[in-house]
Design an enzyme around this catalytic site. Structure first.
Site, PDB file in Angstrom:
ATOM      1  N   LYS A   1       0.835  -1.217   0.000  1.00  0.00           N
ATOM      2  CA  LYS A   1       0.000   0.000   0.000  1.00  0.00           C
ATOM      3  C   LYS A   1       0.865   1.262   0.000  1.00  0.00           C
ATOM      4  O   LYS A   1       0.643   2.179  -0.785  1.00  0.00           O
ATOM      5  CB  LYS A   1      -0.923   0.031   1.238  1.00  0.00           C
ATOM      6  CG  LYS A   1      -1.863  -1.156   1.334  1.00  0.00           C
ATOM      7  CD  LYS A   1      -2.775  -1.051   2.557  1.00  0.00           C
ATOM      8  CE  LYS A   1      -2.058  -1.100   3.896  1.00  0.00           C
ATOM      9  NZ  LYS A   1      -1.341  -2.353   4.174  1.00  0.00           N
TER      10      LYS A   1
ATOM     11  N   ARG B   1      11.901  -5.173   5.030  1.00  0.00           N
ATOM     12  CA  ARG B   1      11.657  -3.769   4.669  1.00  0.00           C
ATOM     13  C   ARG B   1      12.562  -2.801   5.430  1.00  0.00           C
ATOM     14  O   ARG B   1      12.857  -2.978   6.596  1.00  0.00           O
ATOM     15  CB  ARG B   1      10.203  -3.444   4.979  1.00  0.00           C
ATOM     16  CG  ARG B   1       9.907  -1.956   4.932  1.00  0.00           C
ATOM     17  CD  ARG B   1       8.454  -1.675   4.938  1.00  0.00           C
ATOM     18  NE  ARG B   1       7.777  -2.173   6.117  1.00  0.00           N
ATOM     19  CZ  ARG B   1       6.463  -2.134   6.266  1.00  0.00           C
ATOM     20  NH1 ARG B   1       5.709  -1.652   5.308  1.00  0.00           N
ATOM     21  NH2 ARG B   1       5.928  -2.593   7.361  1.00  0.00           N
TER      22      ARG B   1
ATOM     23  N   ARG C   1      -9.930   0.959   8.238  1.00  0.00           N
ATOM     24  CA  ARG C   1      -9.497  -0.381   8.596  1.00  0.00           C
ATOM     25  C   ARG C   1     -10.538  -1.130   9.408  1.00  0.00           C
ATOM     26  O   ARG C   1     -10.313  -2.288   9.756  1.00  0.00           O
ATOM     27  CB  ARG C   1      -8.246  -0.256   9.450  1.00  0.00           C
ATOM     28  CG  ARG C   1      -6.948  -0.625   8.744  1.00  0.00           C
ATOM     29  CD  ARG C   1      -5.916  -0.515   9.808  1.00  0.00           C
ATOM     30  NE  ARG C   1      -4.670  -1.134   9.636  1.00  0.00           N
ATOM     31  CZ  ARG C   1      -3.622  -0.600   9.042  1.00  0.00           C
ATOM     32  NH1 ARG C   1      -3.717   0.514   8.396  1.00  0.00           N
ATOM     33  NH2 ARG C   1      -2.482  -1.228   9.087  1.00  0.00           N
TER      34      ARG C   1
ATOM     35  N   ARG D   1      -0.796  -8.518  13.253  1.00  0.00           N
ATOM     36  CA  ARG D   1      -1.270  -7.549  12.253  1.00  0.00           C
ATOM     37  C   ARG D   1      -2.124  -8.238  11.193  1.00  0.00           C
ATOM     38  O   ARG D   1      -3.133  -7.697  10.750  1.00  0.00           O
ATOM     39  CB  ARG D   1      -0.086  -6.814  11.639  1.00  0.00           C
ATOM     40  CG  ARG D   1       0.474  -5.771  12.612  1.00  0.00           C
ATOM     41  CD  ARG D   1       1.894  -5.362  12.294  1.00  0.00           C
ATOM     42  NE  ARG D   1       2.041  -4.692  11.027  1.00  0.00           N
ATOM     43  CZ  ARG D   1       3.207  -4.450  10.445  1.00  0.00           C
ATOM     44  NH1 ARG D   1       4.335  -4.822  11.036  1.00  0.00           N
ATOM     45  NH2 ARG D   1       3.257  -3.821   9.300  1.00  0.00           N
TER      46      ARG D   1
ATOM     47  N   ARG E   1      11.122  -0.146  10.977  1.00  0.00           N
ATOM     48  CA  ARG E   1      10.022   0.131  11.893  1.00  0.00           C
ATOM     49  C   ARG E   1      10.043  -0.798  13.099  1.00  0.00           C
ATOM     50  O   ARG E   1      10.351  -1.980  12.977  1.00  0.00           O
ATOM     51  CB  ARG E   1       8.695  -0.034  11.149  1.00  0.00           C
ATOM     52  CG  ARG E   1       8.265   1.251  10.480  1.00  0.00           C
ATOM     53  CD  ARG E   1       7.161   1.047   9.504  1.00  0.00           C
ATOM     54  NE  ARG E   1       6.024   0.288  10.008  1.00  0.00           N
ATOM     55  CZ  ARG E   1       4.942   0.022   9.289  1.00  0.00           C
ATOM     56  NH1 ARG E   1       4.863   0.466   8.057  1.00  0.00           N
ATOM     57  NH2 ARG E   1       3.962  -0.678   9.799  1.00  0.00           N
TER      58      ARG E   1
END
Ligand code: AP5
Ligand code: ZN
Length: 217
Positions: free
Chosen positions: A13, A127, A88, A172, A161
């Site tokens: 996203k 990431r 969400r 998640r 992160r």
């Protein structure tokens, strides 16, 4: 107009919203980025959100909706926005419908980035991002041209992160399936849902999204 990107954590996203925002001159609104900024600034909302985010749970609808509402009221959003990570939950989708009705901004498309759960751990744990300009990277799928140097701004400070751990990804994903996936039906019911195979390469997904946005905007 408003474009909504739906999809589980790690679906792409953020990567795609950034590309679409540049291409169509829209403002990218990521509630995850806004919450991380609130945590870093130590605001009241940030203090409440911090532990929830680190556990991989969803921050309360009240906090997230208030942050989004405030940002959406700023003048730069009038020309159109891409929502990345909001709504969400059903309650957030309803709050958004009310906000947009008042602003006279229709949802042009809600695009679901479809991926399988098994790939998410690898996407998320690999990431990193440039601390200077926010450009996102991946150890395997999107390496900077020169190791450690940002392609976009030349910065050399790369960050990860706090919630990008294998343990947190499980919560998640569970939050996504329980609370966010039902929104696919919400937008299908309004005739604005589009689905994209987000297992494809980044550029392939980007081309499909650009084509969808061109028709919808
Ligand atoms: P948020 O920041 O929204 O995180 P998320 O939904 O978990 O999504 P990610 O940012 O992890 O993934 P992404 O889909 O943007 O993927 P990316 O493009 O980076 O939310 C974080 C937390 O904040 C939540 O857990 C919650 O606590 C809270 N929160 C936020 N919004 C909220 C809300 N509305 N309500 C309640 N709580 C909220 O891509 C991932 C990696 O894969 C990158 O390294 C990228 O380079 C790579 N990649 C991307 N696409 C591809 C591809 N096609 N092939 C290979 N690699 C790819
Ligand atoms: Zn950079």
């Amino acid at each position: 107009p408003v474009l909504i990107l739906l999809g589980p954590p790690g679906a792409g996203k953020g990567t795609q919203a950034r590309m679409l925002a540049n291409h169509f001159e829209l403002v990218q609104l990521s509630t995850g980025d806004m919450l991380r900024a609130a945590v870093a600034a130590g605001t009241e909302a940030g203090q409440k959100a911090r532990a929830v985010m680190e556990a991989g749970d969803l921050v309360s609808d009240a906090i997230v909706t208030a942050i989004l509402r405030e940002r959406l009221a700023e003048p730069d959003c009038r020309a159109g926005v891409i929502l990345d990570g909001f709504p969400r939950t059903g309650a957030q989708a309803e709050a958004l419908d009310a906000l947009l009705a008042r602003a006279g901004q229709p949802v042009a498309a809600a695009i679901s980035l479809d991926v399988d759960d098994a790939s998410m751990v690898e996407r998320i744990t690999g990431r990193f991002a440039c601390a200077t300009c926010g450009e996102g990277y991946h150890e395997r799928y999107k390496k900077p041209l020169q190791s450690g140097i940002c392609d976009t701004c030349g910065g050399t400070d790369m960050t990860r992160r706090a919630d990008d751990t294998a343990e947190t990804v499980t919560s998640r994903l569970a939050a996504y399936h329980a609370q966010t996936a039902p929104l696919i039906a919400h937008y299908a019911g309004r005739g604005v849902l589009r689905r994209v195979d987000a297992m494809a390469e980044i550029d392939t997904v980007a081309n499909e999204l650009t084509a969808i946005a061109e028709r919808a905007l």
